[in-house]
Design an enzyme around this catalytic site. Structure first.
Site, PDB file in Angstrom:
ATOM      1  N   TYR A   1      52.847  15.757 -12.554  1.00 64.20           N
ATOM      2  CA  TYR A   1      54.400  15.812 -12.872  1.00 64.20           C
ATOM      3  C   TYR A   1      55.580  16.474 -13.197  1.00 64.20           C
ATOM      4  O   TYR A   1      55.396  17.332 -14.405  1.00 64.20           O
ATOM      5  CB  TYR A   1      54.687  14.551 -13.583  1.00 64.20           C
TER       6      TYR A   1
ATOM      7  N   LYS B   1      39.058  -3.504 -39.264  1.00 63.87           N
ATOM      8  CA  LYS B   1      40.546  -4.066 -38.753  1.00 63.87           C
ATOM      9  C   LYS B   1      40.373  -3.420 -37.247  1.00 63.87           C
ATOM     10  O   LYS B   1      40.250  -2.155 -37.589  1.00 63.87           O
ATOM     11  CB  LYS B   1      41.667  -4.719 -38.638  1.00 63.87           C
TER      12      LYS B   1
HETATM   13  C1  LIG Z   1      44.249  -1.114 -43.188  1.00 61.76           C
HETATM   14  C2  LIG Z   1      43.920  -1.690 -44.729  1.00 61.76           C
HETATM   15  C3  LIG Z   1      43.108  -1.209 -45.648  1.00 61.76           C
HETATM   16  C4  LIG Z   1      42.919  -0.289 -45.254  1.00 61.76           C
HETATM   17  O1  LIG Z   1      43.722   0.802 -45.634  1.00 61.76           O
HETATM   18  P1  LIG Z   1      42.973   2.961 -45.669  1.00 61.76           P
HETATM   19  O2  LIG Z   1      44.215   3.320 -46.511  1.00 61.76           O
HETATM   20  O3  LIG Z   1      42.591   2.977 -44.134  1.00 61.76           O
HETATM   21  O4  LIG Z   1      41.488   2.853 -46.456  1.00 61.76           O
HETATM   22  C5  LIG Z   1      43.612  -1.826 -46.728  1.00 61.76           C
HETATM   23  N1  LIG Z   1      44.653  -2.778 -47.185  1.00 61.76           N
HETATM   24  C6  LIG Z   1      45.091  -3.598 -45.901  1.00 61.76           C
HETATM   25  C7  LIG Z   1      45.860  -5.048 -46.673  1.00 61.76           C
HETATM   26  C8  LIG Z   1      45.107  -3.043 -45.270  1.00 61.76           C
HETATM   27  O5  LIG Z   1      45.977  -3.131 -43.974  1.00 61.76           O
END
Ligand SMILES: *Cc1c(COP(=O)(O)O)cnc(C)c1O
Length: 393
Positions: free
Chosen positions: A283, A63
């Site tokens: 800045y 993702k």
């Molecule tokens: C992001 C996510 C994961 C992965 O989790 P990690 O701790 O990054 O391994 C797994 N399941 C869902 C539903 C997620 O949103």
């Protein structure tokens, strides 16, 4: 800066030391000003580490553009190393993977009703938490693989336990009509990053009960899954089929299991100048030089994912030494203090890497910014080119 200093500054410029500069390790010429170099062999090694340590199959969670690494190359590498599923948050991420030719099963858990037809056409599993969602899936002409999500304690999405029987019965009904197939049952841990597995074990028990009830309703899910990266290590769940590995894929090693960092963020100094004692930099002049010094400009800013809050703590590696980030980090650039080193424009600078050459790590940046490395990786913006390499080990 006043016109006066502009006129004066050329005479104050130190002579260039071209040819005598001590360069860092040989760095391939960057295509743009900055690049994120992704080591796909490290991604593969990380998948293999989970395959060795965890009985469940690996669902590679790619993702958010694979936590900023680039979804398609990372997904391919993960599958090459034995990942048997891909997981993404949003529908368009799943569609991107299919369009790139990835044929392994994919689960998506955030989608709009309007995206259902596209997802069904390319056989992406959709997560379903309520009867209303189930009906939206059924009213869609594509036949879907669905995975029913049970809320076992995160209290974000998923079916409330007291609605689970109704959901599983409705799903079994639609399955019998040939309107969909329930391929999986799943849940997500609330304390997946914790060493203490008490809450995770409680959630596993609830999921097990959920599976029993689903079977009683007539469902025959082929995959059951609960754990994320750290949960896969801390939670003993031999009856689960998959672990959803996100952070671990990218070498975020919450439990020190020997994962390899997968991204190095490189840039180069684009301008070098002297400032005199008492002069302010960037800045608001939050930084005032307490001695004459050389400052250098790095063409990365908060729009590229450099946390604005990290100035004063952060440093980068140039010529094998750490140069502190000084003054306010701007949208597109920040300044480092090179002290008396005769640096020149064009020299490479490492923002973060695996730490083996003395450079900061993404974890260091996370510490400086009060966040987690996940956010550092995801924050690397689209102006930073991604380059893929296979590091020799
Ligand atoms: C992001 C996510 C994961 C992965 O989790 P990690 O701790 O990054 O391994 C797994 N399941 C869902 C539903 C997620 O949103």
């Amino acid at each position: 800066m006043t016109a006066m200093t502009l006129v004066q500054s050329p005479t104050r410029h130190r002579p260039a030391v071209r040819g005598t500069a001590v360069r860092g390790p040989a760095v391939r010429e960057m295509a743009g000003l900055s690049e994120a170099v992704v080591d796909l062999s490290a991604v593969r090694d990380n998948v293999r580490t989970f395959r060795r340590l965890v009985p469940q199959g690996v669902m590679a969670v790619v993702k958010a553009d694979a936590f900023g690494h680039g979804a398609v190359p990372v997904a391919r590498a993960a599958v090459e190393a034995g990942a048997i599923w891909l997981g993404v948050a949003r529908a368009e991420e799943a569609l991107q993977l299919r369009a790139a030719g990835l044929i392994v099963p994919i689960l998506t858990w955030l989608y709009d009703a309007a995206e259902l037809m596209l997802l069904g056409d390319v056989d992406v599993d959709v997560s379903v938490s309520t009867v209303a969602e189930l009906q939206r899936v059924v009213s869609n002409p594509s036949v879907h693989h669905v995975q029913l999500k049970l809320d076992t304690g995160l209290h974000r999405s998923g079916s409330a336990p007291d609605q689970w029987i109704e959901l599983t019965r409705a799903a079994a009904h639609y399955e019998a009509l040939g309107a969909l197939t329930v391929r999986g049952i799943w849940s997500h841990l609330s304390h997946g990053d914790s060493q203490d597995a008490v809450q995770s074990r409680r959630q596993l028990q609830l999921l097990r009960t959920g599976v029993v009830l689903a079977r009683r309703a007539g469902l025959r899910p082929s995959v059951v899954h609960l754990a994320n990266s750290a949960g896969a290590i801390t939670l003993d769940a031999p009856d689960c089929d998959l672990a959803r590995i996100g952070a671990g894929l990218y070498g975020i090693d919450e439990l020190n299991i020997g994962l390899r960092p997968t991204m190095r963020l490189m840039s180069k100094l684009i301008q070098v100048r002297r400032v005199r004692i008492g002069e302010g930099v960037s800045y608001g002049h939050d930084f005032i030089a307490d001695r004459d010094t050389t400052v250098a400009l790095v063409p990365l800013g908060y729009a590229d994912g450099i946390p604005r809050i990290s100035t004063g703590q952060a440093s980068v590696l140039c010529r094998g030494v750490r140069m502190p980030v000084i003054g306010r980090i701007a949208m597109d650039q920040f300044v480092v203090d090179a002290g008396e080193l005769p640096v020149e424009a064009g020299e490479p600078v490492t923002i973060f890497g695996d730490g083996s050459r003395g450079e900061p790590t993404a974890q260091d940046w996370a510490d400086w910014a009060g966040t987690i490395p996940h956010e550092i990786y995801c924050g690397i913006g689209s102006r930073v080119a991604r380059r893929y390499e296979e590091a020799a080990r």
